[in-house]
Write a protein that holds these residues in place. Sequence first.
Motif, PDB file in Angstrom:
ATOM      1  N   UNK A  26       1.122  -1.460  -0.093  1.00 30.16           N
ATOM      2  CA  UNK A  26      -0.155  -0.210  -0.064  1.00 30.16           C
ATOM      3  C   UNK A  26       1.344   1.095   0.110  1.00 30.16           C
ATOM      4  N   UNK A  27       1.870   1.263   0.719  1.00 32.61           N
ATOM      5  CA  UNK A  27       2.538   2.289   0.450  1.00 32.61           C
ATOM      6  C   UNK A  27       3.474   2.806  -0.801  1.00 32.61           C
ATOM      7  N   UNK A  28       3.648   1.780  -1.521  1.00 32.56           N
ATOM      8  CA  UNK A  28       4.114   1.766  -2.782  1.00 32.56           C
ATOM      9  C   UNK A  28       3.068   2.073  -3.749  1.00 32.56           C
ATOM     10  N   UNK A  43       6.614  14.201   0.280  1.00 28.99           N
ATOM     11  CA  UNK A  43       6.495  14.397   1.764  1.00 28.99           C
ATOM     12  C   UNK A  43       5.743  12.163   2.101  1.00 28.99           C
ATOM     13  N   UNK A  44       4.979  12.726   1.078  1.00 28.45           N
ATOM     14  CA  UNK A  44       4.094  10.997   1.171  1.00 28.45           C
ATOM     15  C   UNK A  44       5.071  10.305   0.785  1.00 28.45           C
ATOM     16  N   UNK A  45       6.453  10.819  -0.222  1.00 28.33           N
ATOM     17  CA  UNK A  45       7.322   9.374  -0.645  1.00 28.33           C
ATOM     18  C   UNK A  45       8.432   9.035   0.618  1.00 28.33           C
ATOM     19  N   UNK A  46       8.385  10.734   1.224  1.00 32.42           N
ATOM     20  CA  UNK A  46       9.925  10.018   1.937  1.00 32.42           C
ATOM     21  C   UNK A  46       8.795   9.766   2.690  1.00 32.42           C
ATOM     22  N   UNK A  47       7.895   9.846   3.691  1.00 34.17           N
ATOM     23  CA  UNK A  47       7.232   8.650   4.863  1.00 34.17           C
ATOM     24  C   UNK A  47       7.151   7.312   4.524  1.00 34.17           C
ATOM     25  N   UNK A 100       8.994   2.159   5.031  1.00 26.23           N
ATOM     26  CA  UNK A 100       8.774   0.848   4.419  1.00 26.23           C
ATOM     27  C   UNK A 100      10.132   0.442   4.799  1.00 26.23           C
ATOM     28  N   UNK A 101      11.242   0.951   5.382  1.00 28.17           N
ATOM     29  CA  UNK A 101      12.863   0.632   5.884  1.00 28.17           C
ATOM     30  C   UNK A 101      12.382  -0.074   7.241  1.00 28.17           C
ATOM     31  N   UNK A 102      11.704   0.643   8.044  1.00 31.72           N
ATOM     32  CA  UNK A 102      11.244   0.278   9.513  1.00 31.72           C
ATOM     33  C   UNK A 102      10.472  -0.931   9.462  1.00 31.72           C
TER      34      UNK A 102
END
Length: 400
Positions: A280-282, A376-380, A385-387
């Motif tokens: 969903x993040x992507x 901002x959405x891309x960075x978050x 995803x990394x976390x």
Amino acid sequence: MRRGTASLASSSAVTLVGLAVAVIGVATTLPMPLFPLYAARDGQGAGGLALAFVCYAATLILTAPLLGGLSERIGRKPCVLAAMAFAGLATLALTIAPGLAALALARVFQGLAIGLVAGAATAWATELAGGAEGAARRAAAVVATGTAGSFAAGGLLTLGALAWLGEVEPPVTYLLHLVAVAVLIALVGWRVPETRRTGGGTAAPWLRVPGFPPGTLPTTLAILPAWGVTGTTLSSVPIALAERGMPRLGPLAVCVMIAVGVTAQQALGRVPPRRSVLAGLGVLVAGTGLVVIGTLSGALVPLLLGGAVVGSAAYGFLYLGGLAAVAQVAPAAERANAAAGYFLVAHIGFGLPPLLTGLAVERFGAAPALGALWLGVTAMAAALAWAMRRAAIPGAAGES
């Protein structure tokens, strides 16, 4: 024969509760096509509209600890009846005095209505169904359909009325909604029995304190940018398009976003929670980019496609995945508090990013403000995803 009559009565009662939820949900999106008009009438832009719009999320955040468990103390019926009354008052305010002040008041009433019905309706319908697993599942489905379907229907109904009857104020949908609220308050109050007996025994606590189970912070925080983008699409995007001479394109994109999101909820229910959030993040990043491109260019295809992609991410992948992750990890006794914590984050996302974006649109213009939103959405999304890939969620073994 007697058993069949009881079953019919139970089915009718559950249907009435579902209709009550629907008439409450419709109130939240019914005025959406007129948001830019209300702002322009009062000499305001995206910032003023965002301030009025954020009253809904602020009301839910401030009252959720009390309203979430209120039906356990005073009963299901009073909460649902009061929620319908607040939904009717919201529409009445916009009928009498259409403008940003009435919109802000209406959003407060809508927040109170959703806060009251969210904890009461599903429990009431399930109890009315009689406790059998299949009946309880059908009852929950009726309420879920009433909730999600009404969110998608409200704006479409007003858009249709404006296209058919012209720029008539108040739209006929407002008047029909007021009639529907009055009829359903009478029917639910008269025909649907109370199932929660109050008094005696151990009383439920007045306050439901939000909780955050260990290991679920990344999946919970993922709903913040998701609902931030949906809130911005509801507020700042229609203003930007109205200024380009396309006042109906924004509301249409919002309706597509909600409708596709509702469909995605049905299709993605069995996807493992962590996998759903990661995907969903992507999807959210891609959809937000399309919405920004469509808004700034005034192009129909990327805007509607972006709305559909954002809807599937926000209401499908991220909402379902994040909430399921919380439910999967939290002990049974703490599940309600964990859900309260999840919705607290969700409504912060629904209020704060749209407000900041709206103010930025007024100060710097649509292109810098919406571009900053996408960055901002891309960075978050990348950080979350990394976390998630570094920290396994307890109880989520086997997911990839």
